[in-house]
Design a protein around this motif. Structure first.
Motif, mmCIF file in Angstrom:
data_model
loop_
_atom_site.group_PDB
_atom_site.id
_atom_site.type_symbol
_atom_site.label_atom_id
_atom_site.label_comp_id
_atom_site.label_asym_id
_atom_site.label_seq_id
_atom_site.Cartn_x
_atom_site.Cartn_y
_atom_site.Cartn_z
ATOM 1 N N VAL A 147 -11.574 -6.408 53.657
ATOM 2 C CA VAL A 147 -10.761 -7.142 52.860
ATOM 3 C C VAL A 147 -9.618 -6.340 52.189
ATOM 4 O O VAL A 147 -8.289 -6.718 52.092
ATOM 5 C CB VAL A 147 -11.573 -7.809 51.646
ATOM 6 N N PRO A 163 -17.727 -5.744 55.251
ATOM 7 C CA PRO A 163 -16.775 -6.958 54.865
ATOM 8 C C PRO A 163 -15.892 -6.550 53.989
ATOM 9 O O PRO A 163 -14.543 -6.844 53.910
ATOM 10 C CB PRO A 163 -17.524 -7.808 54.700
ATOM 11 N N ASP A 164 -16.348 -5.811 52.918
ATOM 12 C CA ASP A 164 -15.584 -5.838 51.455
ATOM 13 C C ASP A 164 -14.688 -4.584 51.679
ATOM 14 O O ASP A 164 -13.162 -4.806 51.362
ATOM 15 C CB ASP A 164 -16.156 -5.371 50.373
ATOM 16 N N THR A 166 -10.502 -7.218 44.254
ATOM 17 C CA THR A 166 -10.094 -6.097 44.570
ATOM 18 C C THR A 166 -8.582 -5.453 44.045
ATOM 19 O O THR A 166 -8.076 -4.364 44.114
ATOM 20 C CB THR A 166 -9.966 -5.701 46.015
ATOM 21 N N TYR A 171 -11.243 -14.362 55.169
ATOM 22 C CA TYR A 171 -11.975 -15.322 55.829
ATOM 23 C C TYR A 171 -12.579 -16.530 55.023
ATOM 24 O O TYR A 171 -12.785 -16.482 54.013
ATOM 25 C CB TYR A 171 -12.940 -14.571 56.292
ATOM 26 N N MET A 231 -14.786 -10.140 60.532
ATOM 27 C CA MET A 231 -14.829 -10.017 59.002
ATOM 28 C C MET A 231 -15.793 -8.902 58.907
ATOM 29 O O MET A 231 -15.681 -7.944 57.817
ATOM 30 C CB MET A 231 -15.471 -11.086 58.394
#
Lengths: 242, 301
Positions: free
Chosen positions: A76, A72-73, A105, A82, A50
Motif C-alpha cells: 500500500v 500487503p500493508d 498510512t 485493491y 496485493m
C-alpha cells in the motif's frame, strides 16, 4: 517501464496451485481488464499482486522494483490499492472512519485533504459522513470502497468485479468513475465476469483460463474476436453487434 | 434495594473488565481465549507481591500488575497463538485451555493454594444512599467505569481504536488499507490482558486472591461476553451489567408467590446463595436460544 509487471507467477493456497506461470503487465495510465471463466484464477491474481499470497515461482515488480516478498500493508505504501469484490468496506465503521482507514498510512494534514478530495469526487458519500456503512446500498458501498482505496492516491488500482450485483445505472456510474480515475494518471486492473462493459473502457485485456494465460491483446481485438466472445463472453455476441 | 444495586455494580465492574478483554481478542482473532481469565490471578498476585514482598504502595504495585498482564498477553500471543493463526478455532481453543492451566498452576506453585489478602486495614463501611459500602468498593466501581470510558474514547477517537474496529470487521481489508494488522493484534492483546489483570486485582480487593480466582469466574465472564454479542466490547459491558444485576437481584427475590402455585406454602422461598453461579448458566442458555448473536451482536453470515 511497466507500472506493474507480473512475470511467470505461480502461486496458490497451500497444496492447491491456482496460477501457473502467469504473465501480465500494465503501463502507466492503462486500463487493463482480466477476463476468464469462474475459477480461472482472476481474483487470485489480484490477491497475489496485493500480497495476500506469495509466489512459489516468478516475480511481481511494481515500478520496476521486486515487491514479491512485501506484505500487503507495505505494498500500500508503495502505491498499490485493491478493492475486493465482497466485503470491501468496514461495515461497522462510519463513512468517514472508512476513509480514515483508507488513509491510515498518511500524515494527519494529508489525510484531511485527501478525505475532502474523495468527498468532492463522490458527493453522495459527503452527505453520509457519519452514517454507518451497514445501512448503505450496494452502489453506495462500491463507491465508498473505491474512495477508501483512492485515499493513498495509488499508482495502481485493482478492482475485483466492481460492477457485480449492481443495477445497470450504478454499474455505468462505476465505470465512468473508473475512467475518471484513470484520467488522473492511474493504472487500473479490473477483473470482470461480465466483461463487455469493462473491456469497452479498457486499453488492453487478458484472458485467463485454468490459471494460465490464454490470450492477451487490445481490448478492441478481444471484443471483436468471435472465438473469445463465444468462449468467455458467452451470449453477449448478438447484443453487442446489434 | 440500594444495597442490591451496589453489590450488583461491584460484580458488574469486575465482570466487565474481564469480559471486555475476552471479547476484544475474540473480535480480531475469532477464537474463545479460555486462558484469558487466568490473567486475573496473575495481575492480583503480581500486585500482591509488589505490595508485600517489595513493599511498594498498593496503587503502584497494582499498576505494575496490570502492565505485567498486558505484557504477558503479548507474550502468550507470540509464544502460542501467533503460530496458530491459520488453524481452526478448535485448535486455538485447546491451546488456550493448556495455556490457562499452565498459568494457573504456575501461580499455585509459586504462591501456594491458600487464599491471600491485599495488605489493607479493615475498613468500616460507610452509609451511601442507604447502602453500606467500603471505600475499596467505591474504588472498584470507579476504576471499572473509568476504564470503560477511556476504552470508549480509544475506540472512537484514536487512530489505533478505529484500526482495532477495522481489523475486527475485516482483517484483510485492514491490510489492504495499509494497516500492519499484527501490530493491532498486539495492542489488542495488551489492552485486553491488562483489563483482565485489573479485573483480578479488583476481585482480590473485594474478596480474596487465590489461584482459582480467574477460573472460578470463567462462566459468568463468558456469559457476559456472549450475552452482549461476542466480539462487541459495548455488548460485553452491557452483558456484565445485566449479569451482575441478575445474580444479585435473583438471590434477593422471594419466590414464595411461585411456590404457592405448585402447592408449596411457605412465607419465604429464596434461591440459595450456592446456586448463584447457576444464574449465569440460565441466562446463557436463554440467550443462546432466543438471540444467539447476543444483544449487541450483528447476525453473522
Amino acid at each position: 517501464m511497466a507500472v506493474i509487471d507480473v512475470d511467470g507467477l505461480t502461486c496458490g493456497y497451500g497444496e492447491t496451485q491456482v496460477l501457473t506461470e502467469v504473465d501480465l503487465h500494465a503501463e502507466k495510465q492503462e486500463i487493463v481488464t482480466i477476463i476468464g471463466p469462474n475459477g480461472a484464477g482472476k481474483s487470485t491474481l489480484l490477491k497475489a499482486v496485493m500480497g495476500y499470497l506469495y509466489p512459489t515461482a516468478g516475480q511481481i515488480r511494481f515500478q520496476g522494483e521486486d515487491v514479491s516478498r512485501l506484505r500487503p500493508d507495505q505494498r500500500v505504501v508503495q502505491g498499490i490499492a485493491y478493492v475486493p469484490q465482497l466485503d470491501n468496506v468496514f461495515p461497522s465503521l462510519s463513512v468517514e472512519e472508512n476513509l480514515r482507514m483508507g488513509g491510515y498510512t498518511l500524515a494527519k494534514g494529508t489525510l484531511k485533504q485527501r478525505m475532502e478530495a474523495q468527498y468532492a469526487g463522490f458527493p453522495r458519500l459527503a452527505e453520509r459522513r457519519k452514517q454507518r456503512v451497514k445501512t448503505m446500498s450496494g452502489g453506495e458501498r462500491q463507491m465508498l470502497a473505491m474512495a477508501r482505496a483512492l485515499m493513498t492516491e495509488p499508482d495502481l488500482l485493482m478492482l475485483d468485479e466492481p460492477s457485480a450485483a449492481l443495477s445497470p445505472q450504478m454499474a455505468d456510474e462505476v465505470f465512468q468513475k473508473v475512467q475518471a480515475i484513470n484520467a488522473e494518471g492511474r493504472t487500473i486492473l479490473i477483473v470482470e465476469q461480465e466483461a463487455q462493459h469493462s473491456l469497452e473502457i479498457s486499453h488492453r485485456g487478458y484472458v485467463l483460463a485454468d490459471g494460465r494465460n490464454a490470450f492477451d491483446g487490445k481490448a478492441q481485438d478481444i471484443l471483436n474476436d468471435d472465438k473469445i466472445r463465444q468462449a468467455y463472453l458467452g451470449g453477449q455476441v448478438a447484443e453487442a453487434d446489434g | 434495594m440500594a444495597q442490591i444495586i451496589f453489590d450488583s455494580l461491584i460484580r458488574s465492574s469486575t465482570l466487565a473488565l474481564l469480559a471486555v478483554g475476552l471479547t476484544m481478542v475474540y473480535s480480531v482473532l475469532r477464537f474463545p481465549n479460555f486462558a484469558h481469565v487466568e490473567f486475573a490471578p496473575l495481575g492480583a498476585y503480581v500486585a500482591l507481591a509488589g505490595a508485600t514482598v517489595a513493599g511498594l504502595p498498593l496503587a503502584l504495585s497494582a499498576v505494575i500488575g496490570i502492565a505485567v498482564c498486558g505484557g504477558a498477553g503479548i507474550l502468550a500471543d507470540r509464544l502460542v497463538f501467533q503460530h496458530l493463526r491459520d488453524r481452526s478455532p478448535i485448535m486455538l481453543m485447546i491451546a488456550a485451555f493448556a495455556l490457562g492451566i499452565a498459568i494457573r498452576e504456575t501461580l499455585r506453585a509459586i504462591f501456594g493454594p491458600s487464599p491471600r489478602n491485599f495488605p489493607l486495614p479493615l475498613q468500616a463501611p460507610m452509609e451511601v444512599l442507604g447502602a453500606s459500602v467500603t471505600t475499596v468498593q467505591l474504588v472498584i466501581i470507579a476504576s471499572a467505569v473509568a476504564c470503560m470510558l477511556i476504552f470508549h474514547g480509544l475506540l472512537t477517537y484514536t487512530k489505533l481504536g478505529v484500526a482495532m474496529r477495522a481489523a475486527a470487521d475485516n482483517p484483510n481489508l485492514a491490510q489492504a488499507s495499509g494497516i500492519f494488522t499484527e501490530r493491532i493484534i498486539r495492542a489488542v492483546w495488551f489492552i485486553g490482558s491488562a483489563f483482565a489483570g485489573l479485573g483480578g486485582i479488583l476481585l482480590g480487593l473485594d474478596t480474596q486472591i487465590y489461584p482459582m480466582m480467574g477460573f472460578s469466574v470463567i462462566v459468568p465472564v463468558f456469559c457476559a461476553a456472549i450475552l452482549g454479542g461476542i466480539g462487541s466490547p459495548y455488548g460485553a459491558m452491557l452483558g456484565a451489567l445485566v449479569l451482575g444485576f441478575a445474580e444479585n437481584v435473583g438471590l434477593s427475590i422471594n419466590f414464595a408467590f411461585l411456590g404457592s402455585l405448585v402447592g408449596v406454602d411457605r412465607d419465604f422461598l429464596f434461591i440459595p446463595a450456592g446456586y448463584k453461579p447457576a444464574i449465569a448458566f440460565v441466562f446463557l442458555i436463554a440467550v443462546l436460544l432466543l438471540r444467539p448473536q447476543g444483544i449487541m451482536g450483528a447476525a453473522r453470515r
